[in-house]
Design a protein around this motif. Structure first.
Motif, PDB file in Angstrom:
ATOM      1  N   THR A 160       0.826  -1.213   0.000  1.00 22.46           N
ATOM      2  CA  THR A 160       0.000   0.000   0.000  1.00 22.46           C
ATOM      3  C   THR A 160       0.857   1.259   0.000  1.00 22.46           C
ATOM      4  N   SER A 277      -2.182   1.830  -4.899  1.00 22.41           N
ATOM      5  CA  SER A 277      -2.160   1.659  -3.439  1.00 22.41           C
ATOM      6  C   SER A 277      -3.520   1.208  -2.913  1.00 22.41           C
ATOM      7  N   ALA A 281      -4.384  -2.007  -0.783  1.00 24.55           N
ATOM      8  CA  ALA A 281      -4.981  -1.774   0.536  1.00 24.55           C
ATOM      9  C   ALA A 281      -6.226  -2.630   0.731  1.00 24.55           C
TER      10      ALA A 281
END
Length: 305
Positions: A160, A277, A281
């Motif tokens: 992330t 990201s 995530a």
């Protein structure tokens, strides 16, 4: 190290998961390098995917090298040199790979860049061979899978953060007008990463991690007598196939997302990192959720977590 310990040894587990963080950080940063290299070296989409190929093929080749060395030693390499030494050695190998980014960036050499990523992956291969069973060994065997899932969550924390940091290092702030790439901008982030590898290697070497935990170490006699027997278990074969398919889907999705966003959605390369990201995530959330049993055996608290 007893397999009957009733609690996770967090003092040993926390230093160990730093390597899980690195694996994720570098793997997801490759998703930023793919569109960057594609533009800088004028590559086709297929050629740009060599970034992922070079990195992940190294895992297979690294494991084969490990098996060959163990075969000729007539003893398991990791059990011979110790778990901490193996982790440190893997980090040093990866650090050597990051050093190649300097001459590669100076000369504008895509093959040399790929060679650097390949060597980083070789080091990761050895690290993963050590760290995965060690994560299971640092606590009760009943919660070993949750501990490994938790380590995977730390891995996804790296995935992330990695794209954001590498994108910032290459392009600067989100408000920057810099849209063209100077390939030399990749060398400093990877030299810093190499220094971090070496620092963690030293810290792990002098940490309280067990060098030969009883939960995962076998005698030389049992290893030689049982060599090859693991593949007789169908759940192992099916598990290998499942991991192959899962990682293939996970990595290929992230590797091709930048091209889709640029071609079909009109994004600039410098603006893609936040979405990469977010992709990683979302996987991190699932892995942290699957790891709640590593924190507590109380059912009510597990439900809250």
């Amino acid at each position: 190290m007893s397999t009957n310990q009733i609690k996770t040894n967090w003092a040993q587990f926390i230093p160990l998961v730093t390597v899980f963080f690195f694996w994720g950080f570098v793997a997801a940063s490759n998703d930023i390098l793919i569109p960057v290299f594609k533009e800088a070296f004028d590559l086709t989409q297929g050629q740009s995917q060599l970034v992922s190929v070079a990195f992940y093929v190294a895992y297979t080749i690294g494991s084969i090298i490990y098996m060959i060395i163990s075969y000729f030693m007539k003893s398991d390499l990791i059990n011979k040199i110790g778990y901490k030494n193996s982790l440190a050695l893997g980090l040093i190998v990866s650090a050597l790979g990051t050093l190649l980014f300097y001459p590669a960036a100076n000369s504008g050499s895509f093959p040399l860049m790929l060679s650097g990523l390949f060597i980083v992956g070789l080091g990761f291969s050895l690290q993963q061979t050590v760290a995965n069973p060690l994560a299971i060994a640092l606590g009760p065997i009943t919660t070993g899978s949750q501990r490994l899932t938790l380590a995977g969550g730390i891995n996804n924390l790296g995935t992330t953060i990695g794209p954001l940091i590498v994108s910032f290092a290459i392009f600067g702030s989100a408000t920057s007008n810099k849209t063209t790439l100077d390939i030399e901008s990749v060398k400093i982030p990877y030299l810093i990463l190499g220094a971090a590898f070496l620092l963690v290697a030293v810290l792990l070497k002098f940490s309280s991690l067990p060098d030969k935990p009883q939960a995962v170490v076998e005698s030389d006699e049992s290893i030689s007598n049982d060599r090859g027997n693991a593949l007789k278990y169908p759940q192992l074969i099916l598990g290998m196939i499942a991991i192959f398919v899962y990682v293939g889907v996970e990595v290929s999705t992230a590797s091709n997302l930048p091209a889709y966003m640029e071609k079909d959605l009109g994004f600039l390369t410098k603006d893609i990192a936040p979405y990469i990201s977010l992709y990683w995530a979302s996987l991190m959330i699932g892995r942290w959720t699957g790891a709640v049993e590593a924190f507590t055996d109380k059912m009510n608290l597990q439900k809250i977590l």
